[in-house]
Structures are given as C-alpha cells and as structure tokens.
Write an enzyme that holds these catalytic residues in place. Sequence first.
Site, mmCIF file in Angstrom:
data_model
loop_
_atom_site.group_PDB
_atom_site.id
_atom_site.type_symbol
_atom_site.label_atom_id
_atom_site.label_comp_id
_atom_site.label_asym_id
_atom_site.label_seq_id
_atom_site.Cartn_x
_atom_site.Cartn_y
_atom_site.Cartn_z
ATOM 1 C CB ALA A 146 -17.989 33.711 -67.927
ATOM 2 N N GLY A 188 -20.377 38.060 -69.765
ATOM 3 C CA GLY A 188 -20.193 37.391 -71.049
ATOM 4 C C GLY A 188 -21.454 37.407 -71.906
ATOM 5 C CD GLU A 226 -17.331 40.314 -72.093
ATOM 6 O OE1 GLU A 226 -17.522 39.248 -71.469
ATOM 7 O OE2 GLU A 226 -16.240 40.901 -72.125
#
Length: 648
Positions: free
Chosen positions: A61, A100, A103
């Site tokens: 992120a 992220g 993910e």
Amino acid sequence: MAVSWNRQDNIGLIWIDNPPVNATSHAVREGLAIALAEANADVAIQAIIIACKGKTFVAGADVKEFGTPPRAPFLNDLVQLIEDSAKPVIAALHGTVLGGGLEIALAAHGRIAALQTQLGLPEVKLGIIPGAGGTQRLPRLIGMPEAIDMVASGKRVSAAQALDLGMIDRISDNDLIQDAIAFAQILAGREPRRTGTLPVREFDGLAVDAQITAIERKARGQISPGAAARSAFSAASLPIEQGLKREREKFLELVNSEQAIALRYVFAAERLAAKVVDLEGISPRFVQNVGIAGAGLMGAGIAVAFADAGYDITIVERDEPSMDLGRKRIEAIYDRMVKAGRIDIALKEQRLSRIGFHIDRAAFSQCDLVLEAVFDDLDVKQELFASLSSIVRADAILATNTSYLNPDAIASVIMNPSRFIGLHFFSPANIMRLVEVVRTKDIAPDVLAAGLAVTKRLGKLGIVSGVCEGFIGNRLFTAYRHQCDIMLEDGALPHEIDAAVEAYGFPMGPYAVTDLAGLDISWARRKRDAGKRDPAARYVTIADRLCEAGRFGQKAGKGYYAYDGGKKSVDPAVADLIATISNEKGITRRSFGQDEIMTNIIAGLVAEGDKLMNEGIAMRASDIDLVLINGYGYPAWRGGPMFQSGRS
Ligand code: 3HC
C-alpha cells in the site's frame, strides 16, 4: 496512466505502472478496479493477468497515504473484487511482492513468479497488520504455523521457498509474461480456485499457542507482531468474511496508533539517511573487489557480509597461523548459518569460494576498496596504510573500521587522502545492520557515495558521521552509560536499571551488555585518556573499581552481575561496592522508579544528540535515532529519543 490493459487473443493483460515501487496509491486502486471490470465484461477474454512495469510488482500500500483520509476504492475491497472475478486472474510477480502487493496476489486464482522474486507481508514493521486479507488468505494457502511466522516477523521468502510453501503455483525462469500467458491459457475458461474458500490445513493448536506466546514475548512491547499472529490464527475459526472484517478493524485501529506513527517515521528516516545534499548527481566509485586487512572477529564478520552480498574478497593476515585462524572463523560463521537452516552447504561453499586468503599485502593490488580491521592502535594502522598506499591502485578506496581513533590522523600517512573513508561496522559485522560511514576531512564525493552504495548493497544501513571521537554511536552510548552510572551512584542498582531499560523495549540493559562485551577494554581506554578528562565533569568510578576487583564481566565469571555456573544473578558484593563508592562521595542514596530511570536516560541521549547536531557530526536528528535503533537496540516502535522529544 497508473493502470492500463489490453487484450492478447483471449487473455486480458492488466499493467500497473506507478514508479518507483508500484504502491497501490489511489490512482492504482481506481485504475485496477476499472480494468478488472472492463476485462471481465469483454466476452473475448477468458483469463486475466495482473502484471507490473518497472523493477517490481506492487511493493505494498502507499505508505504516504497512511494518516490521510482513506479514499475509495479501498484496497481490501479491490482485493475482494479480484477474488470474486468470474474469470480466472493470474498474478505475474517479480521484484519485491510485499504487503498489499502480496495480498493482491493471494486473492488471484493463480500466481507465477520470476526466479528472483521476494515475497512477504512486512506490515508489522510499520506497526500495523495486513489490512487486505493477508492474515486470512495466507494460512489457507500455506498452513497456520508458516503463515503466523511470516505475518508476525514480516520476513521475506524467495520464489523457490514460496513455491515449496504453496504460496505460488509456478516459477518463471524465462520470460515472465509469456510464461504467465501460458499459465493463463491453462486456467482459461475454468472455475477459478478462490483462496478464501480453501480450508485451513490441520495444525497442532498447542504448538501454535506456544508460537504466538513466544512472538508476543519477543516483541517486547511492540503490538503489531502479536496482533498479526492472532489475526492469522483467527482464520482457523472464523468464516472468511468475519476474519476479513476483524482484520480490517485491527488494521484501522493500528494504522493511527503511536507505534505505527513512530515506525513510519523510522521508515522515512531510513530513506532520508541515504540522501546527502552535496552528493546529488555524484556516481559512487566502482567497488567489486574488496580487500580486508585482518581476519579477527571483526574482519571475519565483515568478510562474510561482503561475500553474502556478492563481492569478491581478498583477505590478508600477517602470518600463516593467523590466516588459518581467520579462515576457520569465517567457516565457523557459515557453519552456524547452515546449522540454523539459513543457507545450505552448496551456498556456503559458493560464498567461501569468493574469499581468497593471503599473507602478502601485494594481494591487495587489484582491489577497488581495502578495509582494515586490525588492532585499534594509531601506529599499527598508520604503518598498514602507509604501505597500502603504494600497493593499491591510485584510485582504490582505503577504509578504516576504527571505533575511536581519528581517521584524519590515520589518513595523514596516505598518498591522496581524498580516497580515505571510515566504515565503522558494529559487531558481529555480518549481523548488525548499522555502519557509520565516516566523512573524513579530504574525502572525495564519489568515495563518500561509494561508502553509502556499498553499505546499501550489503543490506545494511549506512549513516554518515563526521569525525569525532567515537563517532555518532559511541558518543551516544557513552552519554547513555554516563546517565546510568550517575543513577547507580545516586542510588539505583545495575539490575534495576537493566530492568527499566528492558521493560522499555531494549533487548538488554546496559550492564548486562557490558558484562557480555567485557569491562577491560573500555577500562584501558579510560586509563589512557585520563589526562583528557574534563576535571569539572562528574566522573563515576564504579566501572574502574569493578575492574580493579577483577570483575571483567561474563568471561571472568563476574562483573556487574555474578555468573556462577554461567548463570546470571544479582551479586550483593556489587551493591556493597556501589554503596561504598556513593558513601565516599558523600551521596545519600535514594531509589529510582522505572519511569524516572528512562526519563533520565532519554534526556541524556537528547542532550548528546543536540551536541552531535550542533557540532555538525550528525547530518540530521533522525540519523541519531537510526543509530540508536540499529546499533544499540533502542526500540524502533518508539521512534527514538530525538523523535520523542519533537526534534525530528
Ligand atoms: N509506499 C510509498 N512509497 C514507497 C513504498 C510504499 N509502500 N515503498 C517504497 N517507497 C518509496 C520510498 O519511500 C522511496 O522513495 P524516495 O525515492 O522518494 O525516497 C522509493 O520508494 C524507493 O524505496 P527504497 O529506497 O526503499 O528502494 P529499494 O529498492 O531499496 O527497496 C522496497 C524497495 C523493497 C520495496 C522497499 O522500499 C520497501 O521495503 N518498501 C516498503 C514495503 C512495505 O512495507 N510494504 C507494505 C506496506 S503496508 C501495506 O501494504 C498495508 C496493506 O496490508 C493494506
């Protein structure tokens, strides 16, 4: 454009392009959601690939967006869109697939990675837990203990390890995109395998309980590792929707916590440390062949650090027996790594083959950089460098690992001192991350830049320090110890100070550390420098008196503590000696609480930090915090004394 997509036959190829590390900034999230929807709506498309331009797949992120109001689409929703996609989605991974980024990959229905890819969930290092399904999907793919280990440590695994673990499906050792397309063709038209629907493999509940307890103990006050472990653990008992919801709540709770703010500061500080104003646009002088003079404890550790980073190393010792000892020391370090399962025998042999052992300094003639790790004595070092300066190439960098000597005094014997630099490693050099890169008086800009480039390639953190006795680290450590010693004299006991420091988050208190390192070397230095001491400054004699009593630390079986049978215990004889010293000075002893102990220590560190800044030794306050965190065990999640006092 941060995200674009095109169709190749029946495959939709989505590209993320958001330099430098393809973080999932708002534009990426928005673009990816649109591209996914469009590719899904295109009837000619049977499978979708997500890939990235540049040096890496999504590395997480966007840290810069943390602490600002969140903007939809949120990463967790986007990741769910990927998992819910009617058409199979394949993540084509390269570079560092982190946070992220991983993910996104975990929510895809197939994962293929280039050979050199590294994968991990490093969120805990930023004081948070994964917030887009990492703790829920990883256990479903690789099993509970393995997932807990990864989310709680933040460690990375290689593509090969990820394949073994079941985290990825394939490795590409050729053209990643072509291989991803071939993989997509296999999945095309099939029902996607959705990670969220997989059961968590059976595991030993008691062992996992013990694993989590150990993680929480080791975190010493840092919240995120235990929280990440517990979130992963919940994947075994909660339906995926609930697990994801709880994970998200914890993520949102932690992202604005004091610990996360401090760790984000540390993250930014580390990147800032490499930026030196007058080095902008300067290319570092080239270094591949590295000479190391001396293969004692320090030299051996340094050699291993360089060999691990792919440098070619030439070691020169003074005679055959010392050379053999040095070789054995290095082999022993690698044997320990093999035993711990960190490397295999083949890798050990490969790394050892990078190191040549010699007893003639002429072997340094082709080195790009020669670093000395010999006895810390000015005459010894000057003799070495005087001879080196006529052996090595005229442009070769010469470096000293001195801790206390003045590098400029060492450099006075060198022809062309502009190539002279200090590279102060911390012991054990193959493990400790900090290296002080010492800016000597006449240093050429490309030599200083080379010092920073080398430390970065070693995977270490280089902090630029000006020349002064002890550089940034030892100056701070001396100030820290001085504060502690004053409190001893005023009424505290070593184990009380150690307990306060450890409760604060340091791995070890100052007196336990000193016993481990030995009291004799600093005693010798104090005796040597007695004449230089400021007579007006308060001088605490406790360490000297312990040495006079033969209490040199663990190796002597006694120091600030007793070590009967090797086991540490509080020694009443030490308390008596300290009380006697206080009494001799007419000090009425009083007790110190843990908070007061830490307040005094931090005040002492900040005062010394201010001096280092005012003298121009440290470039910025955040460098001081980084030195304490990486060299002395200051808990990173507290940011450091300069951060805590609002100086950075
Ligand atoms: N967000 C924003 N910027 C980032 C970033 C991120 N996640 N990661 C790196 N950058 C920036 C750096 O600040 C730096 O910027 P600068 O040039 O302006 O100083 C630039 O990218 C290059 O970074 P490095 O100097 O560190 O480059 P390296 O090549 O040495 O390392 C890296 C690359 C391995 C990706 C390293 O930067 C790294 O480890 N980044 C952090 C990765 C991370 O922690 N990801 C998880 C984020 S949290 C998350 O994903 C939450 C989710 O679960 C919801």
